[in-house]
Write a protein that holds these residues in place. Structure first.
Motif, PDB file in Angstrom:
ATOM      1  N   SER A  52       0.828  -1.209   0.000  1.00 35.39           N
ATOM      2  CA  SER A  52       0.000   0.000   0.000  1.00 35.39           C
ATOM      3  C   SER A  52       0.858   1.253   0.000  1.00 35.39           C
ATOM      4  CB  SER A  52      -0.932  -0.004   1.213  1.00 35.39           C
ATOM      5  OG  SER A  52      -0.195   0.140   2.414  1.00 35.39           O
ATOM      6  N   VAL A  53       1.959   1.250   0.759  1.00 38.11           N
ATOM      7  CA  VAL A  53       2.853   2.407   0.773  1.00 38.11           C
ATOM      8  C   VAL A  53       3.493   2.602  -0.593  1.00 38.11           C
ATOM      9  CG1 VAL A  53       4.987   3.332   1.753  1.00 38.11           C
ATOM     10  CG2 VAL A  53       3.278   2.282   3.244  1.00 38.11           C
ATOM     11  N   TYR A  54       3.872   1.485  -1.229  1.00 36.39           N
ATOM     12  CA  TYR A  54       4.456   1.575  -2.570  1.00 36.39           C
ATOM     13  C   TYR A  54       3.465   2.178  -3.557  1.00 36.39           C
ATOM     14  CZ  TYR A  54       5.819   0.008  -7.221  1.00 36.39           C
ATOM     15  OH  TYR A  54       6.101  -0.045  -8.550  1.00 36.39           O
ATOM     16  N   LEU A  55       2.214   1.700  -3.526  1.00 38.19           N
ATOM     17  CA  LEU A  55       1.209   2.224  -4.445  1.00 38.19           C
ATOM     18  C   LEU A  55       0.910   3.685  -4.160  1.00 38.19           C
ATOM     19  CD1 LEU A  55      -1.280  -0.787  -4.577  1.00 38.19           C
ATOM     20  CD2 LEU A  55       0.278  -0.035  -6.385  1.00 38.19           C
ATOM     21  N   ALA A  56       0.852   4.045  -2.883  1.00 37.85           N
ATOM     22  CA  ALA A  56       0.559   5.437  -2.530  1.00 37.85           C
ATOM     23  C   ALA A  56       1.664   6.379  -2.966  1.00 37.85           C
ATOM     24  CB  ALA A  56       0.336   5.555  -1.020  1.00 37.85           C
ATOM     25  N   GLY A  57       2.877   5.872  -3.128  1.00 41.23           N
ATOM     26  CA  GLY A  57       3.988   6.721  -3.520  1.00 41.23           C
ATOM     27  C   GLY A  57       4.194   6.849  -5.007  1.00 41.23           C
ATOM     28  N   ARG A  58       3.311   6.264  -5.805  1.00 42.19           N
ATOM     29  CA  ARG A  58       3.502   6.275  -7.249  1.00 42.19           C
ATOM     30  C   ARG A  58       2.854   7.472  -7.925  1.00 42.19           C
ATOM     31  NH1 ARG A  58       2.066   0.918 -10.154  1.00 42.19           N
ATOM     32  NH2 ARG A  58       3.240   1.997 -11.789  1.00 42.19           N
ATOM     33  N   GLY A  59       2.395   8.452  -7.181  1.00 42.09           N
ATOM     34  CA  GLY A  59       1.694   9.580  -7.774  1.00 42.09           C
ATOM     35  C   GLY A  59       2.553  10.791  -8.038  1.00 42.09           C
ATOM     36  N   GLY A  60       3.882  10.655  -7.996  1.00 43.11           N
ATOM     37  CA  GLY A  60       4.735  11.788  -8.292  1.00 43.11           C
ATOM     38  C   GLY A  60       4.858  12.735  -7.114  1.00 43.11           C
ATOM     39  N   PRO A  61       5.186  14.009  -7.376  1.00 51.80           N
ATOM     40  CA  PRO A  61       5.460  14.957  -6.289  1.00 51.80           C
ATOM     41  C   PRO A  61       4.251  15.290  -5.432  1.00 51.80           C
ATOM     42  CG  PRO A  61       5.401  16.074  -8.412  1.00 51.80           C
ATOM     43  CD  PRO A  61       5.374  14.604  -8.708  1.00 51.80           C
ATOM     44  N   PHE A  62       3.034  14.984  -5.909  1.00 51.24           N
ATOM     45  CA  PHE A  62       1.842  15.293  -5.126  1.00 51.24           C
ATOM     46  C   PHE A  62       1.220  14.040  -4.507  1.00 51.24           C
ATOM     47  CE2 PHE A  62       2.177  18.603  -8.379  1.00 51.24           C
ATOM     48  CZ  PHE A  62       2.280  19.713  -7.558  1.00 51.24           C
ATOM     49  N   SER A  63       1.945  12.936  -4.518  1.00 48.70           N
ATOM     50  CA  SER A  63       1.439  11.710  -3.918  1.00 48.70           C
ATOM     51  C   SER A  63       1.470  11.829  -2.396  1.00 48.70           C
ATOM     52  CB  SER A  63       2.294  10.525  -4.355  1.00 48.70           C
ATOM     53  OG  SER A  63       3.597  10.632  -3.796  1.00 48.70           O
ATOM     54  N   PRO A  64       0.686  11.001  -1.687  1.00 47.82           N
ATOM     55  CA  PRO A  64       0.739  11.039  -0.221  1.00 47.82           C
ATOM     56  C   PRO A  64       2.139  10.823   0.327  1.00 47.82           C
ATOM     57  CG  PRO A  64      -1.178   9.803  -0.960  1.00 47.82           C
ATOM     58  CD  PRO A  64      -0.366  10.101  -2.186  1.00 47.82           C
ATOM     59  N   ALA A  65       2.908   9.906  -0.293  1.00 42.39           N
ATOM     60  CA  ALA A  65       4.263   9.653   0.194  1.00 42.39           C
ATOM     61  C   ALA A  65       5.156  10.876   0.008  1.00 42.39           C
ATOM     62  CB  ALA A  65       4.852   8.445  -0.535  1.00 42.39           C
ATOM     63  N   ALA A  66       5.039  11.536  -1.144  1.00 42.86           N
ATOM     64  CA  ALA A  66       5.857  12.722  -1.392  1.00 42.86           C
ATOM     65  C   ALA A  66       5.489  13.852  -0.438  1.00 42.86           C
ATOM     66  CB  ALA A  66       5.691  13.170  -2.843  1.00 42.86           C
ATOM     67  N   ALA A  68       4.240  13.465   2.547  1.00 39.68           N
ATOM     68  CA  ALA A  68       4.747  13.088   3.870  1.00 39.68           C
ATOM     69  C   ALA A  68       6.239  13.380   3.984  1.00 39.68           C
ATOM     70  CB  ALA A  68       4.466  11.610   4.127  1.00 39.68           C
ATOM     71  N   ALA A  69       6.987  13.142   2.896  1.00 38.81           N
ATOM     72  CA  ALA A  69       8.418  13.447   2.911  1.00 38.81           C
ATOM     73  C   ALA A  69       8.654  14.944   3.070  1.00 38.81           C
ATOM     74  CB  ALA A  69       9.067  12.932   1.627  1.00 38.81           C
ATOM     75  N   GLN A  70       7.840  15.770   2.419  1.00 34.09           N
ATOM     76  CA  GLN A  70       7.955  17.219   2.593  1.00 34.09           C
ATOM     77  C   GLN A  70       7.696  17.616   4.040  1.00 34.09           C
ATOM     78  OE1 GLN A  70       5.282  19.042  -0.178  1.00 34.09           O
ATOM     79  NE2 GLN A  70       6.637  18.766  -1.929  1.00 34.09           N
ATOM     80  N   LEU A  71       6.720  16.970   4.656  1.00 32.21           N
ATOM     81  CA  LEU A  71       6.410  17.262   6.051  1.00 32.21           C
ATOM     82  C   LEU A  71       7.600  16.937   6.948  1.00 32.21           C
ATOM     83  CD1 LEU A  71       4.346  18.056   8.235  1.00 32.21           C
ATOM     84  CD2 LEU A  71       3.589  15.674   8.259  1.00 32.21           C
ATOM     85  N   LEU A  72       8.260  15.811   6.700  1.00 26.49           N
ATOM     86  CA  LEU A  72       9.419  15.427   7.508  1.00 26.49           C
ATOM     87  C   LEU A  72      10.582  16.390   7.314  1.00 26.49           C
ATOM     88  CD1 LEU A  72       9.356  11.543   7.042  1.00 26.49           C
ATOM     89  CD2 LEU A  72       8.693  12.848   9.074  1.00 26.49           C
ATOM     90  N   ARG A  73      10.655  17.019   6.134  1.00 26.04           N
ATOM     91  CA  ARG A  73      11.722  17.987   5.881  1.00 26.04           C
ATOM     92  C   ARG A  73      11.377  19.380   6.398  1.00 26.04           C
ATOM     93  NH1 ARG A  73      11.973  15.235   0.747  1.00 26.04           N
ATOM     94  NH2 ARG A  73      10.739  16.905  -0.198  1.00 26.04           N
ATOM     95  N   GLY A  74      10.205  19.521   7.008  1.00 28.42           N
ATOM     96  CA  GLY A  74       9.831  20.792   7.598  1.00 28.42           C
ATOM     97  C   GLY A  74       9.016  21.694   6.703  1.00 28.42           C
ATOM     98  N   ARG A  75       8.697  21.259   5.485  1.00 24.70           N
ATOM     99  CA  ARG A  75       7.882  22.073   4.580  1.00 24.70           C
ATOM    100  C   ARG A  75       6.451  21.546   4.628  1.00 24.70           C
ATOM    101  NH1 ARG A  75       5.998  22.579  -0.689  1.00 24.70           N
ATOM    102  NH2 ARG A  75       6.150  24.680  -1.550  1.00 24.70           N
ATOM    103  N   ALA A  76       5.745  21.949   5.668  1.00 25.94           N
ATOM    104  CA  ALA A  76       4.417  21.392   5.882  1.00 25.94           C
ATOM    105  C   ALA A  76       3.348  22.123   5.084  1.00 25.94           C
ATOM    106  CB  ALA A  76       4.065  21.441   7.367  1.00 25.94           C
TER     107      ALA A  76
END
Length: 261
Positions: A52-66, A68-76
């Motif tokens: 599920s995480v793999y599929l959720a991350g397949r949407g490019g820069p606006f995917s849920p995974a991407a 979430a990564a922005q949030l971890l880098r402080g750009r919420a």
């Protein structure tokens, strides 16, 4: 799988049941439940969650995974990613009546306005709303789309279809008149050819040339969003407020950070 953001929740809910089904199938096949049932259940849960995480991350820069990564880098959150100032203007000018928007930023508009002041025309859930709203969305964004007469009759644009399979050109005018749109939010980059020129049938040039519509708001960048207001007796007071707030269609709510900061 049109709503990939729900896959992790689905995995958490479905994995234990999948493990139970596997264990029962093994019991029927081998005559006993596997001794390593707990480990099998954990493995199935892990595989389902990982998928599920793999599929959720397949949407490019606006995917849920991407995101979430922005949030971890402080750009919420950045207001430049959302039509914040446009919504400020709608609120402060108290624009009346029915709003048209395309589906791409409907979630933010719902958060700002619904259901107290405005309802969005549509959002991205075309799997729920159906093809009609998708056709109407593109008819406004591009200026015109071709559908069949049978569809036009079904959508309420023809009293009946003399030839259901014949072509029917659905335009922004059809959509605005049918739904009684009083103001429309449009993207200035829509309705252009590969060279960046507007098509002859595009919506924005037609509204700019119309005596029935007025540009009342535009984003500071040329590529930004615009608001066009229908000029009618019931919008006259709103038009006056728009000109007082934004004589040149540019508006910055006091206290709001300037564009790009």
């Amino acid at each position: 799988m049109s709503h990939l953001r729900h896959m992790p929740l689905f995995a958490i809910a479905a994995a234990p049941m999948a493990a139970q089904c596997w264990a029962e199938a093994a019991r029927e096949r081998f005559g006993r439940r596997p001794r390593a049932g707990k480990w099998i259940a954990a493995a199935v849960c892990g595989l389902a969650l990982g998928l599920s995480v793999y599929l959720a991350g397949r949407g490019g820069p606006f995917s849920p995974a991407a995101r979430a990564a922005q949030l971890l880098r402080g750009r919420a959150y950045s207001i430049d990613d959302y039509p914040v100032r446009l919504c400020d203007f709608i609120e402060d000018a108290r624009l009346p009546g029915r709003m048209w928007n395309d589906s791409r930023y409907a979630g933010y508009l719902i958060w700002r306005f619904s259901p107290e002041t405005h309802r969005v025309f549509t959002d991205m859930r075309y799997d729920i709303f159906g093809a009609r709203f998708l056709a109407e969305d593109y008819a406004v964004r591009l200026g015109a789309v071709e559908i069949r007469q049978g569809q036009a009759a079904q959508y309420g644009y023809l009293p009946r279809a003399e030839n259901p399979d014949a072509a029917f050109e659905l335009t922004w005018r059809h959509v605005f008149e049918k739904w009684g749109v009083d103001f429309a939010i449009l993207d200035y980059l829509e309705g252009r050819d590969p060279n960046g020129r507007f098509y002859p049938w595009s919506t924005i040039p037609a509204l700019d040339a119309s005596s029935e519509w007025a540009l009342v708001y535009r984003d500071p960048l040329e590529r930004g969003l615009r608001i066009y207001l229908r000029l009618a007796p019931h919008t006259a007071e709103a038009f006056r407020r728009c000109r007082e707030l934004a004589p040149y269609a540019l508006y910055q709510r006091p206290g709001r950070a300037p564009f790009g900061e």
